[in-house]
Design a protein around this motif. Structure first.
Motif, PDB file in Angstrom:
ATOM      1  N   ARG A   1     105.478 -20.536  81.429  1.00  0.00           N
ATOM      2  CA  ARG A   1     104.631 -19.380  81.745  1.00  0.00           C
ATOM      3  C   ARG A   1     104.048 -18.763  80.477  1.00  0.00           C
ATOM      4  O   ARG A   1     104.643 -18.841  79.397  1.00  0.00           O
ATOM      5  CB  ARG A   1     105.431 -18.302  82.487  1.00  0.00           C
ATOM      6  N   THR A   2     102.919 -18.104  80.636  1.00  0.00           N
ATOM      7  CA  THR A   2     102.293 -17.395  79.519  1.00  0.00           C
ATOM      8  C   THR A   2     103.250 -16.366  78.931  1.00  0.00           C
ATOM      9  O   THR A   2     103.832 -15.564  79.662  1.00  0.00           O
ATOM     10  CB  THR A   2     101.005 -16.684  79.992  1.00  0.00           C
TER      11      THR A   2
ATOM     12  N   GLN B   1     100.643 -34.306  81.110  1.00  0.00           N
ATOM     13  CA  GLN B   1     100.553 -33.050  81.859  1.00  0.00           C
ATOM     14  C   GLN B   1     101.421 -33.100  83.105  1.00  0.00           C
ATOM     15  O   GLN B   1     102.007 -32.088  83.496  1.00  0.00           O
ATOM     16  CB  GLN B   1      99.094 -32.758  82.215  1.00  0.00           C
TER      17      GLN B   1
ATOM     18  N   TYR C   1      88.404 -16.605  85.540  1.00  0.00           N
ATOM     19  CA  TYR C   1      89.683 -16.291  86.205  1.00  0.00           C
ATOM     20  C   TYR C   1      89.467 -15.302  87.352  1.00  0.00           C
ATOM     21  O   TYR C   1      90.168 -15.348  88.364  1.00  0.00           O
ATOM     22  CB  TYR C   1      90.690 -15.741  85.194  1.00  0.00           C
TER      23      TYR C   1
ATOM     24  N   ARG D   1      93.590 -29.027  85.049  1.00  0.00           N
ATOM     25  CA  ARG D   1      93.773 -27.739  85.717  1.00  0.00           C
ATOM     26  C   ARG D   1      92.397 -27.238  86.158  1.00  0.00           C
ATOM     27  O   ARG D   1      91.372 -27.496  85.521  1.00  0.00           O
ATOM     28  CB  ARG D   1      94.386 -26.728  84.755  1.00  0.00           C
TER      29      ARG D   1
ATOM     30  N   ASP E   1      91.179 -24.185  86.048  1.00  0.00           N
ATOM     31  CA  ASP E   1      90.517 -23.296  85.086  1.00  0.00           C
ATOM     32  C   ASP E   1      89.849 -24.087  83.974  1.00  0.00           C
ATOM     33  O   ASP E   1      88.725 -23.778  83.560  1.00  0.00           O
ATOM     34  CB  ASP E   1      91.491 -22.246  84.528  1.00  0.00           C
ATOM     35  N   ASN E   2      90.498 -25.156  83.493  1.00  0.00           N
ATOM     36  CA  ASN E   2      89.896 -25.973  82.437  1.00  0.00           C
ATOM     37  C   ASN E   2      88.670 -26.731  82.949  1.00  0.00           C
ATOM     38  O   ASN E   2      87.678 -26.900  82.228  1.00  0.00           O
ATOM     39  CB  ASN E   2      90.914 -26.965  81.885  1.00  0.00           C
TER      40      ASN E   2
ATOM     41  N   HIS F   1      98.922 -29.216  76.115  1.00  0.00           N
ATOM     42  CA  HIS F   1      99.500 -27.905  76.436  1.00  0.00           C
ATOM     43  C   HIS F   1      98.991 -26.912  75.404  1.00  0.00           C
ATOM     44  O   HIS F   1      98.100 -27.239  74.611  1.00  0.00           O
ATOM     45  CB  HIS F   1     101.041 -27.975  76.426  1.00  0.00           C
TER      46      HIS F   1
ATOM     47  N   ARG G   1     104.327 -30.465  83.990  1.00  0.00           N
ATOM     48  CA  ARG G   1     104.320 -29.771  85.272  1.00  0.00           C
ATOM     49  C   ARG G   1     105.610 -30.014  86.055  1.00  0.00           C
ATOM     50  O   ARG G   1     106.128 -29.108  86.718  1.00  0.00           O
ATOM     51  CB  ARG G   1     103.110 -30.209  86.101  1.00  0.00           C
TER      52      ARG G   1
ATOM     53  N   ASP H   1      95.983 -22.877  88.031  1.00  0.00           N
ATOM     54  CA  ASP H   1      96.732 -24.027  87.531  1.00  0.00           C
ATOM     55  C   ASP H   1      96.766 -25.195  88.517  1.00  0.00           C
ATOM     56  O   ASP H   1      97.483 -26.169  88.312  1.00  0.00           O
ATOM     57  CB  ASP H   1      98.158 -23.623  87.147  1.00  0.00           C
ATOM     58  N   THR H   2      95.975 -25.111  89.589  1.00  0.00           N
ATOM     59  CA  THR H   2      95.861 -26.229  90.523  1.00  0.00           C
ATOM     60  C   THR H   2      95.246 -27.434  89.812  1.00  0.00           C
ATOM     61  O   THR H   2      94.281 -27.293  89.063  1.00  0.00           O
ATOM     62  CB  THR H   2      94.956 -25.848  91.718  1.00  0.00           C
ATOM     63  N   ARG H   3      95.810 -28.620  90.031  1.00  0.00           N
ATOM     64  CA  ARG H   3      95.256 -29.838  89.440  1.00  0.00           C
ATOM     65  C   ARG H   3      94.220 -30.437  90.392  1.00  0.00           C
ATOM     66  O   ARG H   3      94.487 -30.619  91.581  1.00  0.00           O
ATOM     67  CB  ARG H   3      96.365 -30.865  89.200  1.00  0.00           C
TER      68      ARG H   3
END
Length: 331
Positions: free
Chosen positions: A252-253, A172, A47, A29, A31-32, A149, A176, A65-67
């Protein structure tokens, strides 16, 4: 007065950076990916720069969350980090105490553990370390170990980790593409109607003034909403409570917590979306945590493709609370 040359010289301004994604980072992802490459930069800031469009992938805007794929070019805006913050981020992994967790399944490709409540899956946001840092310390010989996850800190149950980059990408992708089956056990306050089986509600993440993350239900046509699907089955009715089997079709969160609370049936012990007065009474009855447990996970093995079904029994403290409530209704 002495003129000290350079005494007031400011440190150089940070510059825009461009990073090409290599094969090892492919599939992560965004963000990661940024957390790894912007050590010492708070996640809230990461973020923020993603949402503002300052981070670009192949010159285009991208979501958290874009890969990222091998060969992608990621633009990183100028970011300042204090040496102390960078050192703290670097030290996090080395100061975590070594710890193993109950193993549900392990082979050369993956590791499935039964995470206890109260333990974060990773460090950050006021948490010095989490499961991943502790496992890495306990397994210094491990060449690769990454979270597939996440689970909320107060949620117990099945947590999946990959021991190879290829396994991480495969698993993943399964998450997804909604090819996994994730079922939780949740105890809610009230008698859940047995005919209410599907919750299809859009969710929107936002931040409180103190920077804490929250989620709320929004209209289906809300541009900031993300469709979220939850399936509910009543496992047991208790006096004043319902034990539910909750299967999420989207990850979702806080999805389960918010969906159930939005129906008027908050999870017992939930300190974010729950019934706070009821929680105080439950605490006196012995429930000292949120009653949400990742109970079952179905997936395809990342190497063989064979079907794998993982189960994690209810923790003793939750099973004990259920038994107490059941006994209270006996004559």
């Amino acid at each position: 007065m002495k003129n000290i040359i350079g005494a007031n010289k400011s440190p150089p301004m940070p510059e825009v950076k461009f990073i090409t994604v290599d094969a090892d980072d492919a599939g992560q992802r965004l963000d990661n990916f940024l957390v790894r490459h912007l050590k010492g930069v708070p996640k809230t800031h990461i973020y923020r720069i993603i949402r503002s469009g300052e981070v670009r992938v192949n010159k285009g805007r991208a979501a958290a969350d874009t890969r990222v794929n091998g060969g992608d070019v990621v633009r990183l805006p100028p970011t300042r980090t204090s040496e102390r913050a960078a050192e703290k981020a670097e030290a996090m992994a080395t100061t975590a105490p070594a710890r193993e967790f109950p193993i549900l399944l392990e082979d050369e490709h993956l590791l499935a553990i039964d995470k206890p409540a109260g333990v974060a899956v990773h460090g950050g946001s006021g948490v010095s370390f989490g499961v991943i840092e502790q496992l890495r310390r306990a397994r210094p010989q491990a060449a690769f170990l990454e979270l597939v996850h996440r689970l909320d800190r107060e949620t117990s149950g099945i947590l999946l980790l990959a021991k190879k980059r290829s396994a991480l990408k495969n698993l993943q992708d399964q998450f997804r593409e909604r090819e996994t089956g994730k079922t939780y056990l949740a105890l809610v306050i009230g008698q859940w109607p047995s005919n209410k089986k599907v919750l299809d509600k859009s969710l929107h993440k936002y931040l409180l003034p103190n920077g804490e993350r929250r989620v709320k239900v929004v209209a289906k046509d809300d541009p900031d909403g993300m469709r979220s699907l939850t399936l509910v089955k009543v496992a047991q009715q208790l006096p004043g409570f319902s034990l539910l089997e909750v299967t999420i079709k989207t990850g979702r969160t806080h999805q389960i917590r918010v969906h159930l609370a939005s129906e008027g049936f908050p999870i017992a012990g939930d300190d974010k979306y729950g019934d706070f007065e009821a929680n105080k009474a439950l605490l006196k009855q012995g429930l000292k945590r949120m009653f949400l447990h990742a109970w079952r996970l179905q997936l395809s093995h990342p190497a063989s493709g064979e079907s794998v079904v993982l189960n994690a029994a209810l923790p003793d403290e939750l099973q004990s609370f259920i038994s107490t409530q059941s006994d209270s209704n006996k004559p």
